[in-house]
Design a protein around this motif. Sequence first.
Motif, PDB file in Angstrom:
ATOM      1  N   ARG A 242      30.501 -25.220  35.939  1.00 52.94           N
ATOM      2  CA  ARG A 242      31.635 -25.824  36.305  1.00 52.94           C
ATOM      3  C   ARG A 242      31.364 -26.995  37.376  1.00 52.94           C
ATOM      4  O   ARG A 242      30.446 -27.177  38.233  1.00 52.94           O
ATOM      5  CB  ARG A 242      32.356 -24.862  37.021  1.00 52.94           C
ATOM      6  CG  ARG A 242      33.034 -23.762  36.158  1.00 52.94           C
ATOM      7  CD  ARG A 242      33.768 -22.741  37.009  1.00 52.94           C
ATOM      8  NE  ARG A 242      34.164 -21.758  36.117  1.00 52.94           N
ATOM      9  CZ  ARG A 242      35.636 -21.426  35.948  1.00 52.94           C
ATOM     10  NH1 ARG A 242      36.479 -22.053  36.701  1.00 52.94           N
ATOM     11  NH2 ARG A 242      36.040 -20.551  35.124  1.00 52.94           N
ATOM     12  N   TYR A 243      32.263 -28.014  37.553  1.00 54.98           N
ATOM     13  CA  TYR A 243      32.283 -28.870  38.826  1.00 54.98           C
ATOM     14  C   TYR A 243      33.652 -28.923  39.340  1.00 54.98           C
ATOM     15  O   TYR A 243      34.606 -29.105  38.460  1.00 54.98           O
ATOM     16  CB  TYR A 243      31.819 -30.291  38.155  1.00 54.98           C
ATOM     17  CG  TYR A 243      32.178 -31.428  39.315  1.00 54.98           C
ATOM     18  CD1 TYR A 243      31.001 -31.452  40.076  1.00 54.98           C
ATOM     19  CD2 TYR A 243      33.426 -32.087  39.506  1.00 54.98           C
ATOM     20  CE1 TYR A 243      31.167 -32.608  41.454  1.00 54.98           C
ATOM     21  CE2 TYR A 243      33.356 -33.012  40.747  1.00 54.98           C
ATOM     22  CZ  TYR A 243      32.656 -33.121  41.401  1.00 54.98           C
ATOM     23  OH  TYR A 243      32.479 -34.006  42.483  1.00 54.98           O
ATOM     24  N   ALA A 244      33.827 -28.474  40.653  1.00 56.09           N
ATOM     25  CA  ALA A 244      35.046 -28.295  41.328  1.00 56.09           C
ATOM     26  C   ALA A 244      36.057 -27.569  40.442  1.00 56.09           C
ATOM     27  O   ALA A 244      37.084 -27.839  40.125  1.00 56.09           O
ATOM     28  CB  ALA A 244      35.635 -29.732  41.536  1.00 56.09           C
ATOM     29  N   GLN A 245      35.491 -26.504  39.930  1.00 55.79           N
ATOM     30  CA  GLN A 245      35.911 -25.413  39.036  1.00 55.79           C
ATOM     31  C   GLN A 245      36.401 -25.823  37.801  1.00 55.79           C
ATOM     32  O   GLN A 245      36.589 -24.844  36.954  1.00 55.79           O
ATOM     33  CB  GLN A 245      37.407 -25.013  39.781  1.00 55.79           C
ATOM     34  CG  GLN A 245      37.173 -24.342  40.907  1.00 55.79           C
ATOM     35  CD  GLN A 245      36.446 -22.677  40.580  1.00 55.79           C
ATOM     36  OE1 GLN A 245      35.479 -22.592  39.827  1.00 55.79           O
ATOM     37  NE2 GLN A 245      37.058 -21.583  41.235  1.00 55.79           N
ATOM     38  N   MET A 246      36.184 -27.408  37.161  1.00 57.03           N
ATOM     39  CA  MET A 246      36.447 -27.884  36.000  1.00 57.03           C
ATOM     40  C   MET A 246      35.445 -27.286  35.088  1.00 57.03           C
ATOM     41  O   MET A 246      34.170 -27.483  35.488  1.00 57.03           O
ATOM     42  CB  MET A 246      36.755 -29.207  35.980  1.00 57.03           C
ATOM     43  CG  MET A 246      37.964 -29.824  36.684  1.00 57.03           C
ATOM     44  SD  MET A 246      38.114 -31.272  36.680  1.00 57.03           S
ATOM     45  CE  MET A 246      37.039 -32.016  37.981  1.00 57.03           C
ATOM     46  N   ARG A 247      35.570 -26.786  33.760  1.00 54.90           N
ATOM     47  CA  ARG A 247      34.529 -26.268  32.935  1.00 54.90           C
ATOM     48  C   ARG A 247      34.206 -27.642  32.261  1.00 54.90           C
ATOM     49  O   ARG A 247      33.026 -27.664  31.527  1.00 54.90           O
ATOM     50  CB  ARG A 247      35.249 -25.465  31.919  1.00 54.90           C
ATOM     51  CG  ARG A 247      35.154 -24.104  32.756  1.00 54.90           C
ATOM     52  CD  ARG A 247      35.549 -23.070  31.440  1.00 54.90           C
ATOM     53  NE  ARG A 247      36.073 -21.664  32.225  1.00 54.90           N
ATOM     54  CZ  ARG A 247      34.825 -20.861  32.328  1.00 54.90           C
ATOM     55  NH1 ARG A 247      33.519 -21.014  32.266  1.00 54.90           N
ATOM     56  NH2 ARG A 247      35.356 -19.811  32.756  1.00 54.90           N
ATOM     57  N   ASN A 248      35.021 -28.570  31.888  1.00 54.96           N
ATOM     58  CA  ASN A 248      34.846 -29.803  30.794  1.00 54.96           C
ATOM     59  C   ASN A 248      34.492 -31.148  31.707  1.00 54.96           C
ATOM     60  O   ASN A 248      34.697 -31.988  31.439  1.00 54.96           O
ATOM     61  CB  ASN A 248      36.166 -30.051  30.047  1.00 54.96           C
ATOM     62  CG  ASN A 248      37.054 -30.208  31.084  1.00 54.96           C
ATOM     63  OD1 ASN A 248      37.425 -30.044  32.238  1.00 54.96           O
ATOM     64  ND2 ASN A 248      38.310 -30.850  30.450  1.00 54.96           N
TER      65      ASN A 248
END
Length: 323
Positions: A242-248
């Motif tokens: 994850r990056y800043a909670q985003m998986r994509n």
Amino acid sequence: MIDFGNFYQLIAGNNLQHWLNCLPAQLHEWQKAALHGSFKSWVKTLENLPVISPTQLDLKNGVIAERNPALSEGEKVCITNILQVFMPWRKGPFSFYGVNIDTEWRSDWKWDRVLPHISPLSGRTILDVGCGSGYHLWRMVGEGAELAVGIDPTQLFLCQFEAVRKLLGNDQRAHLLPLGIEQLPALAAFDTVFSMGVLYHRRSPLDHLWQLKNQLVSDGELVLESLVVEGDEHTCLIPGERYAQMRNVYFIPSAKMLKIWLEKCGFVDVKIADQAVTTTEEQRRTTWMRTESLSDFLDPTDSSKTIEGYPAPLRAVLIARKP
Ligand SMILES: C[S@@+](CC[C@H](N)C(=O)[O-])C[C@H]1O[C@@H](n2cnc3c(N)ncnc32)[C@H](O)[C@@H]1O
């Protein structure tokens, strides 16, 4: 049922007409697959929203529609209730006859960072890839675009866009098609192509840049806005799960590396026009987007880092030309 007939008619007489070789069949397949679950009920809700024609429309300074005589309090409550069915509203803000949609993002701030650096949009045919609710499409119309076409595969954003269209008096100067970039043939027909907030979601970012180039006329302009990291032309972050909670999120290059990617794909006159840290004033929870937002994705003890320990979101605008 969302009717794309107006769009087909519109492009039948211009240099997008060859798109008609595949577009109606694609959207027909899409309609068949989409008409169930939430989308079906959203479309019903959309039908209950009245078409309201503004007596004053400001697309230069925002998306602001007003009417004289003003709407009654009862009418405003009715519109608010319908628009709330399409929550979360992420990209905006919008102001319709005293109903203000305070979206998660101040997308107007992004527009203010982009607009000073691009060729005038007046008279241009424009593609906005990953346009979300279509907020920027209306701002492009406000800058005099001949036609602003957005593509975005997310069904909720199509419903938000069509709701906005109804509240702008069924305005036909902007259109949103529920397609992903990978579904577009090489149209080579747009004077300006925008890709804002999409590149880092692509597993193959150089292919994305090629796809964008394929949509431009010769001499056309690409406006690319994306997450970047500080660093030289050899720097690129490939985050873990994850990056800043985003998986994509797949690739976050430095702006200098992104410039090289664009040149590698054959773009010329590539410029890094702007770089800005995203603040918790620009992306935040509101009454129209009630779940977590940027402040929840940053390290509570050090806002220069995401909760995963990566550099906090920094965004760049690059401008390039197809030769
Ligand atoms: C971070 S948002 C950016 C929205 C807007 N362009 C902006 O800058 O505010 C990314 C958007 O890309 C859309 N998207 C996802 N996959 C896509 C694809 N394959 N082709 C085009 N858009 C896509 C998402 O639905 C989402 O609306």
